[in-house]
Design a protein around this motif. Structure first.
Motif, PDB file in Angstrom:
ATOM      1  N   MET A  61      -2.594  -5.464   1.458  1.00 26.96           N
ATOM      2  CA  MET A  61      -1.873  -6.291   2.418  1.00 26.96           C
ATOM      3  C   MET A  61      -1.087  -7.362   1.661  1.00 26.96           C
ATOM      4  O   MET A  61      -1.591  -7.967   0.720  1.00 26.96           O
ATOM      5  CB  MET A  61      -2.851  -6.951   3.407  1.00 26.96           C
ATOM      6  N   THR A  62       0.141  -7.603   2.096  1.00 26.85           N
ATOM      7  CA  THR A  62       0.984  -8.595   1.456  1.00 26.85           C
ATOM      8  C   THR A  62       0.463  -9.996   1.741  1.00 26.85           C
ATOM      9  O   THR A  62       0.202 -10.357   2.896  1.00 26.85           O
ATOM     10  CB  THR A  62       2.429  -8.471   1.953  1.00 26.85           C
ATOM     11  N   GLN A  63       0.304 -10.786   0.686  1.00 29.92           N
ATOM     12  CA  GLN A  63      -0.175 -12.154   0.851  1.00 29.92           C
ATOM     13  C   GLN A  63       0.981 -13.088   1.153  1.00 29.92           C
ATOM     14  O   GLN A  63       2.088 -12.918   0.652  1.00 29.92           O
ATOM     15  CB  GLN A  63      -0.889 -12.624  -0.425  1.00 29.92           C
ATOM     16  N   SER A  64       0.709 -14.115   1.957  1.00 27.61           N
ATOM     17  CA  SER A  64       1.730 -15.111   2.266  1.00 27.61           C
ATOM     18  C   SER A  64       1.928 -16.039   1.077  1.00 27.61           C
ATOM     19  O   SER A  64       1.088 -16.125   0.168  1.00 27.61           O
ATOM     20  CB  SER A  64       1.314 -15.921   3.486  1.00 27.61           C
ATOM     21  N   SER A  65       3.062 -16.753   1.088  1.00 26.77           N
ATOM     22  CA  SER A  65       3.322 -17.722   0.015  1.00 26.77           C
ATOM     23  C   SER A  65       2.225 -18.778  -0.034  1.00 26.77           C
ATOM     24  O   SER A  65       1.791 -19.182  -1.126  1.00 26.77           O
ATOM     25  CB  SER A  65       4.684 -18.384   0.242  1.00 26.77           C
ATOM     26  N   ALA A  66       1.754 -19.222   1.148  1.00 34.57           N
ATOM     27  CA  ALA A  66       0.709 -20.242   1.190  1.00 34.57           C
ATOM     28  C   ALA A  66      -0.568 -19.736   0.532  1.00 34.57           C
ATOM     29  O   ALA A  66      -1.238 -20.465  -0.219  1.00 34.57           O
ATOM     30  CB  ALA A  66       0.447 -20.653   2.638  1.00 34.57           C
ATOM     31  N   ALA A  67      -0.922 -18.475   0.798  1.00 33.50           N
ATOM     32  CA  ALA A  67      -2.132 -17.920   0.207  1.00 33.50           C
ATOM     33  C   ALA A  67      -1.992 -17.781  -1.304  1.00 33.50           C
ATOM     34  O   ALA A  67      -2.942 -18.042  -2.057  1.00 33.50           O
ATOM     35  CB  ALA A  67      -2.442 -16.565   0.839  1.00 33.50           C
ATOM     36  N   LEU A  68      -0.814 -17.370  -1.751  1.00 34.14           N
ATOM     37  CA  LEU A  68      -0.582 -17.236  -3.183  1.00 34.14           C
ATOM     38  C   LEU A  68      -0.694 -18.589  -3.888  1.00 34.14           C
ATOM     39  O   LEU A  68      -1.178 -18.671  -5.024  1.00 34.14           O
ATOM     40  CB  LEU A  68       0.791 -16.618  -3.429  1.00 34.14           C
ATOM     41  N   LYS A  69      -0.259 -19.637  -3.225  1.00 33.00           N
ATOM     42  CA  LYS A  69      -0.368 -20.977  -3.808  1.00 33.00           C
ATOM     43  C   LYS A  69      -1.814 -21.471  -3.804  1.00 33.00           C
ATOM     44  O   LYS A  69      -2.278 -22.085  -4.774  1.00 33.00           O
ATOM     45  CB  LYS A  69       0.515 -21.953  -3.040  1.00 33.00           C
ATOM     46  N   ARG A  70      -2.544 -21.201  -2.703  1.00 38.20           N
ATOM     47  CA  ARG A  70      -3.916 -21.717  -2.578  1.00 38.20           C
ATOM     48  C   ARG A  70      -4.846 -21.167  -3.642  1.00 38.20           C
ATOM     49  O   ARG A  70      -5.799 -21.843  -4.068  1.00 38.20           O
ATOM     50  CB  ARG A  70      -4.471 -21.374  -1.198  1.00 38.20           C
ATOM     51  N   ARG A  71      -4.572 -19.945  -4.110  1.00 38.13           N
ATOM     52  CA  ARG A  71      -5.497 -19.338  -5.073  1.00 38.13           C
ATOM     53  C   ARG A  71      -5.600 -20.120  -6.368  1.00 38.13           C
ATOM     54  O   ARG A  71      -6.581 -19.997  -7.105  1.00 38.13           O
ATOM     55  CB  ARG A  71      -5.090 -17.893  -5.355  1.00 38.13           C
ATOM     56  N   TRP A  72      -4.571 -20.937  -6.651  1.00 40.07           N
ATOM     57  CA  TRP A  72      -4.581 -21.719  -7.887  1.00 40.07           C
ATOM     58  C   TRP A  72      -5.208 -23.098  -7.692  1.00 40.07           C
ATOM     59  O   TRP A  72      -5.363 -23.839  -8.679  1.00 40.07           O
ATOM     60  CB  TRP A  72      -3.159 -21.906  -8.416  1.00 40.07           C
ATOM     61  N   THR A  73      -5.547 -23.476  -6.461  1.00 46.57           N
ATOM     62  CA  THR A  73      -5.996 -24.847  -6.187  1.00 46.57           C
ATOM     63  C   THR A  73      -7.506 -25.007  -6.195  1.00 46.57           C
ATOM     64  O   THR A  73      -8.006 -26.131  -6.219  1.00 46.57           O
ATOM     65  CB  THR A  73      -5.455 -25.315  -4.827  1.00 46.57           C
ATOM     66  N   THR A  74      -8.265 -23.910  -6.158  1.00 42.23           N
ATOM     67  CA  THR A  74      -9.714 -24.001  -6.230  1.00 42.23           C
ATOM     68  C   THR A  74     -10.138 -24.317  -7.664  1.00 42.23           C
ATOM     69  O   THR A  74      -9.338 -24.249  -8.605  1.00 42.23           O
ATOM     70  CB  THR A  74     -10.359 -22.681  -5.787  1.00 42.23           C
ATOM     71  N   ALA A  75     -11.413 -24.630  -7.836  1.00 47.12           N
ATOM     72  CA  ALA A  75     -11.918 -24.912  -9.184  1.00 47.12           C
ATOM     73  C   ALA A  75     -11.721 -23.692 -10.090  1.00 47.12           C
ATOM     74  O   ALA A  75     -11.280 -23.812 -11.238  1.00 47.12           O
ATOM     75  CB  ALA A  75     -13.388 -25.303  -9.123  1.00 47.12           C
ATOM     76  N   ASP A  76     -12.040 -22.501  -9.551  1.00 45.78           N
ATOM     77  CA  ASP A  76     -11.846 -21.285 -10.342  1.00 45.78           C
ATOM     78  C   ASP A  76     -10.361 -21.039 -10.602  1.00 45.78           C
ATOM     79  O   ASP A  76      -9.981 -20.582 -11.687  1.00 45.78           O
ATOM     80  CB  ASP A  76     -12.454 -20.085  -9.605  1.00 45.78           C
ATOM     81  N   GLY A  77      -9.537 -21.345  -9.603  1.00 41.47           N
ATOM     82  CA  GLY A  77      -8.106 -21.145  -9.764  1.00 41.47           C
ATOM     83  C   GLY A  77      -7.520 -22.044 -10.838  1.00 41.47           C
ATOM     84  O   GLY A  77      -6.677 -21.606 -11.635  1.00 41.47           O
ATOM     85  N   ARG A  78      -7.959 -23.290 -10.866  1.00 43.87           N
ATOM     86  CA  ARG A  78      -7.435 -24.215 -11.877  1.00 43.87           C
ATOM     87  C   ARG A  78      -7.864 -23.786 -13.280  1.00 43.87           C
ATOM     88  O   ARG A  78      -7.100 -23.897 -14.232  1.00 43.87           O
ATOM     89  CB  ARG A  78      -7.910 -25.641 -11.571  1.00 43.87           C
ATOM     90  N   GLU A  79      -9.074 -23.276 -13.388  1.00 41.59           N
ATOM     91  CA  GLU A  79      -9.521 -22.776 -14.684  1.00 41.59           C
ATOM     92  C   GLU A  79      -8.742 -21.530 -15.090  1.00 41.59           C
ATOM     93  O   GLU A  79      -8.418 -21.322 -16.271  1.00 41.59           O
ATOM     94  CB  GLU A  79     -11.013 -22.468 -14.645  1.00 41.59           C
TER      95      GLU A  79
END
Length: 301
Positions: free
Chosen positions: A1-19
């Motif tokens: 399923m195609t992810q939205s721009s917001a979802a693509l951005k959010r993945r980098w904002t979690t602790a795991d995403g920042r790492e």
């Protein structure tokens, strides 16, 4: 399923995403593959869409970025030296204030990217940047600088080209369309130690709209000119001299004074063979007078 721009951005904002951002940056900076980080792929490229690159990821020396998708990335202020960018996407990415030296960029897209104030060309240690099959369509290039670069098979259609100087840059099989405002195409050799010429070869300007553009030291033998009756190709330096002579004795007339100033500016842009391209609209109120003088072989209309 195609992810939205917001979802693509959010993945980098979690602790795991920042790492994950930091880990990807370390791998790229140290010229290591991104295997094993859990990153997915899109259209054959590693999916780094909307990644917010950190301030630590700025100077990239000798790196190779290949088959990466940085679409929508926050990637401003990157500095590349002696590096390769190949088969990448930076569509709609923030690439403001990029600085490239002695780099090769090929098969890469900057569609709608923000490249304002970027330094895309600079003679460095006997080399200039090379761009091959690069898509700059609708990119924001206002105030970008590009000296001693070579562009081959590049598409600038509808890019925001304003106050850009292709100084000592070669343009080969490139396409321009839409407004070009205060853009300089300068093929002269002006120092920097650059040994070879800077041609415009098989360049397509048919859909370009020129506004305050200058062409210096450019041969138009293989250039497709704009479909614009107000754009005039000058191939005869003597014609300019006859046009100026036709204004002798009418210097008190405001239109004649303006026309004389316009002709003088055109003369300054002529190459040694007396060739340049002008847009009569740039002459303002003197457009009709200048156009008549040039089209009629310098005779007063």
């Amino acid at each position: 399923m195609t992810q939205s721009s917001a979802a693509l951005k959010r993945r980098w904002t979690t602790a795991d995403g920042r790492e994950l951002v930091r880990a990807a940056e370390r791998r790229l900076r140290d010229r290591q593959p991104l295997d094993g980080l859990g990153l997915e792929s899109i259209d054959g490229r590693v999916d780094l869409r909307f990644i917010p690159l950190t301030a630590d990821f700025s100077l990239l020396d000798g790196v190779e970025l290949r088959r990466l998708d940085f679409s929508g990335a926050m990637a401003a202020n990157l500095r590349f030296v002696d590096s390769v960018i190949a088969d990448c996407r930076f569509d709609s990415a923030d690439c403001q204030f990029w600085h490239l030296r002695a780099c090769l960029v090929m098969d890469t897209s900057f569609l709608k990217a923000d490249l304002r104030n970027a330094t895309l060309g600079e003679w460095y240690q006997g080399r200039g940047n090379r761009y091959r099959s690069v898509h700059f369509g609708s990119a924001r290039l206002r105030n970008a600088t590009t000296s001693a670069a070579t562009y081959e098979d590049c598409d600038f259609a509808f890019a925001e080209l304003e106050r850009v100087n292709f100084w000592q840059s070669s343009l080969i099989r490139c396409t321009f369309a839409g407004p070009l405002r205060d853009v300089v195409f300068d093929g002269r050799l002006l120092g920097e130690g650059k040994p070879d010429g800077n041609p415009m070869l098989e360049v397509d300007l048919t859909e370009a709209v020129l506004d305050g553009c200058d062409f210096r030291g450019v041969s138009f033998d293989s250039v497709r000119l704009p479909n614009d009756p107000q754009v005039v190709l000058i191939r005869d330096k003597a014609l300019m001299e006859r046009a100026a002579a036709a204004l002798a004795g009418v210097d008190q007339d405001p239109a004649a004074r303006l026309a004389h100033a316009v002709l003088h500016h055109i003369e300054l842009s002529l190459d040694r063979d007396g060739v340049t391209l002008i847009n009569l609209r740039d002459a303002g109120e003197a457009a009709d007078l200048v156009g008549g003088l040039l089209r009629d072989g310098g005779l007063r209309p």
